[in-house]
Structure formats: C-alpha cells, structure tokens
Design a protein around this motif. Structure first.
Motif, mmCIF file in Angstrom:
data_model
loop_
_atom_site.group_PDB
_atom_site.id
_atom_site.type_symbol
_atom_site.label_atom_id
_atom_site.label_comp_id
_atom_site.label_asym_id
_atom_site.label_seq_id
_atom_site.Cartn_x
_atom_site.Cartn_y
_atom_site.Cartn_z
ATOM 1 N N SER A 237 -4.802 21.091 19.040
ATOM 2 C CA SER A 237 -4.653 20.870 17.601
ATOM 3 C C SER A 237 -3.869 22.006 16.953
ATOM 4 O O SER A 237 -3.067 21.783 16.046
ATOM 5 C CB SER A 237 -6.020 20.728 16.935
ATOM 6 N N ILE A 250 -7.774 18.909 12.548
ATOM 7 C CA ILE A 250 -8.890 19.841 12.366
ATOM 8 C C ILE A 250 -8.885 20.840 13.515
ATOM 9 O O ILE A 250 -8.923 20.465 14.677
ATOM 10 C CB ILE A 250 -10.231 19.104 12.389
ATOM 11 N N THR A 258 -11.871 17.289 17.836
ATOM 12 C CA THR A 258 -10.901 16.247 17.529
ATOM 13 C C THR A 258 -11.349 14.984 18.242
ATOM 14 O O THR A 258 -11.112 14.808 19.417
ATOM 15 C CB THR A 258 -9.499 16.649 17.992
ATOM 16 N N ASP A 277 -2.175 14.056 19.024
ATOM 17 C CA ASP A 277 -3.164 15.061 19.404
ATOM 18 C C ASP A 277 -4.372 14.294 19.927
ATOM 19 O O ASP A 277 -5.053 13.607 19.179
ATOM 20 C CB ASP A 277 -3.529 15.904 18.179
HETATM 21 MG MG LIG Z 1 -8.397 19.509 18.803
#
Ligand SMILES: [Mg+2]
Ligand SMILES: Nc1nc2c(ncn2[C@@H]2O[C@H](COP(=O)(O)OP(=O)(O)O)[C@@H](O)[C@H]2O)c(=O)[nH]1
Length: 453
Positions: A237, A250, A258, A277
């Motif tokens: 992330s 986040i 995540t 992601d």
């Molecule tokens: Mg993450």
C-alpha cells in the motif's frame, strides 16, 4: 450486409446531462428542419437557412419562451450523419434541455435517439466505416494523450486504409482462381501455383504484422494492469501511495489491513497504468480477509504484470511466488525489494530495489514499468495499429483461412477449395471495416456508445 437506413428523425442531448455553461441538443433525419421550425421563433425560418449557418432565436411553447438559443443547420450530406441535422445550443440547464426535447418530440415526427445512433447513421450512410465509428467511441473514452492519438489515427482511417489494401490484394489473387473455375473444362492455369503461394504469403506477413501490433495497441487503448502482490506488511500500500502521491490506500502496520483490492490509475508518458493493491495472498480464518485473498487471486489471474514485493529483511515468499505462477503462467513478474532504507543482513535476487519511505529507486521502477509496457515491438501510435479485440479476431480469422489456402495449394486440391478459403478470408477483413458485419455485432458496438453520440 448493411441494414436499411431508417428514414425517421432522432433527437438527443449531446452534452452531459447536468448543469453547464451550454447544453447542445442534436437532431438528425429528414424532419430535423421542420421539427425545429415548429418551435423556433427567430429572424428567419430554419427551412430557409443555408447549410452551416447559425441562427439566434427563442424556443417557444404556448407563447411562453423556454429559452433563447442558437440553432446550427447542417444540410445533407454535409453533416456528421450525412442527413439533415440541427444542433440547438441552450443555456446549460438540464431542465431546459429536457423541456425542449419533449416539446420537439410532441410537435414533430421525431423520436428519442438510441445510444450511438448518430454515429451509427454516419456509418450506415457511408460517412465513416465501422473501424472509424469504433474509433469515435475510443476517442471520447481516451484518458491519456497516447490513447487519444491512437484513436485519432484510427478515426482518420489509418487502419481502414491498411485493411482495405490487404483486401484488394486478396481480391487480386482470388480473381485468378475464380477465372480458372470459370474455365474449369479447359483446364487452364491462369497463375502458377508457386506464384500464388508467394502472393498469399506476402499478405500473411502483413496480417501477421497487424496481429503483432495488438499487444501494443491494447496497451495504448486500455492501458496496462499491474497487480501489486506480496506478504502482508511488505509495503504494497505504501508503494501504491507513493506512486499516486496521495493516500488513497490505507497504510497500517497491522498485517492484513488492506482487505479489498484497491484500484488506482496513473499515467506515465501517456500510457495508462492501472494499479491494483491486493489484500495479500495469505490464507486467513477471518471471513473478511478470506474474501480479500479471493479477490487478490482474481486480480492476479487477469493482470498484465505483477509487482512481487518483498521486504528487505525477509525477502520474497516462495509460497506466494509459486502461487503466482500457478494462477497465471504467462504473466511477467517483476521482483521488487522494498524498505531499502533499512539495513539488510541478507541478499536477494531482485529486479528492483526501492524504498517507499524515501522514494529511493522509484525512478528506476517507473522506467521498468514503462519498458514492460512497450516491450512488444517497435510501434508508435502513428503506425496502423490494431487496438480493438474485434479487429484482432477478424484478422486471426483471415489468417487461418489464408493458411488453409496455402495448405490447399501444397496438397494440389481443387480450385473450389481455394476459392472458398479466399472468400472466407475476404469476409473476415471486410468485417473490420463493416462491409459484411452482421446486424447483432453492429448493435453490440453502437449500444456501448452514449446517447447523443
Ligand atoms: Mg496494504
Ligand atoms: N522503513 C520502511 N518502512 C516501510 C516502507 N514501506 C512501508 N513501510 C512500513 O511498513 C508497514 C506496512 O506497510 P503497508 O504499506 O501497509 O504494507 P502492505 O501490508 O504490504 O500494504 C508500514 O508501517 C509502513 O510504514 C519502506 O520503504 N521503509
């Protein structure tokens, strides 16, 4: 088979449905001009107006002015659709536009247009061919300068011209075969079999070239999908955030934060990179995280490129590495070692070393992404390029039939077989530019346009 042109008149809002400086309403068809005259009050009647002129006046309903507008007149065949067309520029209120459209429909032989119907008419009236009509949609949907240029060239006919040229060459060759069939009794050979094979191979090489351009064309038109994968906490992330220069994903030091796959887009040198992601590949007992892992796997299956992230103190997870290969055999995997700002005791085999914290190595990573997008051949968006899967499939069909023709020739089979192979190849090419495109394919193409285009 081109479908019958409907002789009715259509209307639609051509600008986005919302508040703006101006809204444009578009009419096309034989009643366009009489329909506007029914509701328009200006210095002259629009029926007396010359093509390509603009007229100021009011749209009036029961003596009440709905709006003062500008009416642009385009007479057949010199309009977008090649039919009589009118464009009404109103103040940019959705309510005004709606009122005027209803008024015109109620007062004239006019109906609401279907999605893409203006462009469909341009196609049916031979203003543009099918590949060009498809380019109109691509042009509107382009999100980077490169995809825009690609669509522009297709709209200008770059691909159509090339396909048409190939078709002409095919027809040249096949006309010899047809001639032979006509004189079958006399057993005349109008062209030597070797020459025929040579000519077919020439055409095949060109088709092959177009097919090869698709891997680049697809990137131009749709961008490239990149999945960021790796164990929890390796910095996936953070890397995405760095690339976006904003905090959409986040970031947290709790493993498994995540839980959903986050999708973001960046443009590097005009190429669209769609970054995913992923939630991590770790198997978890927790329900939400399980769902996240499932989505990560889906993303990996469908991606064009994988950034496999490792932490400098841990390296790359063998388990994930194996799983990636299992999920997607052909995908290119770039190993990216993150957190190079921390001291490492171990060395790993990686393609890139970065730190999402300091930004170290990010320039090289971006260069690498760019290279992997362009790795397929030395095309530029100025060449005739296949960007559309439909065109690609037509070319594959043409190629298969020509290869069959080569085989037919080598086996000395009758000219009938050859002629049928050629015809099938010709039809496949003609489908690209829409000369023999079945109605359901046409409908499918135009239904994806927006109303008013
Ligand atoms: Mg993450
Ligand atoms: N020192 C250092 N810490 C990093 C780096 N990248 C990420 N982190 C930290 O590693 C932790 C996990 O990061 P995150 O991006 O949430 O990892 P993800 O689970 O793979 O998405 C966070 O505390 C980040 O601040 C880096 O390059 N250097």
């Amino acid at each position: 088979m081109k479908v019958e042109i409907k002789e009715d008149t259509i209307i639609a809002l051509a600008t986005p449905p919302g508040v703006g400086a101006i809204s444009v309403i578009r009419l096309s068809g034989p009643n366009s001009i009489s329909a506007i005259d029914n509701v328009f009050s200006g210095k002259i009647r629009i029926k007396d107006a010359k093509s390509h002129t603009i007229h100021y006046g009011n749209i009036v309903e029961n003596d009440e002015i709905i709006d003062d507008v500008l009416v642009s007149v385009f007479r057949a065949p010199n309009s977008y659709t090649a039919e009589d067309s009118v464009e009404i520029s109103t103040h940019g209120s959705p309510l005004i536009a709606q009122k005027i459209i209803s008024l015109i429909i109620n007062n004239g032989e006019v109906r609401l247009a279907e999605p893409g119907e203006f462009t469909k008419r341009a196609f049916l009236n031979n203003r543009i061919d099918l590949a060009q009509a498809e380019a109109v949609a691509d042009l509107i949907n382009s999100r980077t300068s490169v995809s825009l240029r690609g669509a522009r060239n297709q709209l200008d006919g770059l691909l159509s011209l090339k396909v048409d040229l190939l078709r002409k060459k095919l027809v040249d060759v096949s006309s010899f075969i047809e001639l032979e069939l006509d004189f079958a009794e006399e057993d005349i050979e109008f062209v030597r079999r070797n020459d025929l094979t040579f000519k077919i191979n020439e055409i095949l090489v060109e088709i092959e070239g177009l097919l090869d351009s698709y891997s680049f064309g697809k990137v131009i038109r749709d961008g490239i999908n990149i999945a960021i994968v790796g164990e929890p906490n390796v910095g996936k992330s953070s890397i995405l955030n760095y690339l976006l220069k904003e905090s959409r994903a986040i970031v947290s030091d709790i493993p498994g934060t995540t839980r959903d796959t986050i999708r973001e887009e960046i443009s590097i040198d005009g190429i669209l990179f769609k970054l995913f992601d992923t939630a991590g590949m770790r198997i978890s007992d927790e329900e939400v995280e399980k769902e996240g892992v499932k989505r990560s796997r889906e993303t990996v299956k469908n991606t064009d490129l994988i950034l496999f992230i490792g932490d400098i103190n841990v390296g790359f997870s063998d388990q994930i590495g194996n799983e990636l290969r299992e999920l997607n055999q052909s995908v290119k995997i770039l190993k990216v070692l993150n957190k190079t700002d921390l001291v490492a005791n171990i060395t790993f085999l990686e393609d890139f070393r970065i730190s999402a914290k300091t930004g170290d190595g990010m320039t090289q990573l971006l260069e690498g992404l760019k290279k992997s997008a362009f790795s397929e051949g030395a095309y530029t968006e100025k060449d005739a390029i296949v960007t559309n899967i439909r065109h690609y499939n037509c070319l594959v069909k043409a190629k298969e039939n020509l290869m069959r023709a080569v085989k037919t020739l080598s086996e000395n089979l009758s000219g009938e077989f050859l002629a049928s192979d050629f015809r099938a190849a010709e039809i496949a090419l003609a489908e690209i530019i829409g000369e023999v495109t079945p109605e359901d394919i046409l409908n499918n193409i135009f239904s994806k346009f927006c109303i008013g285009k």
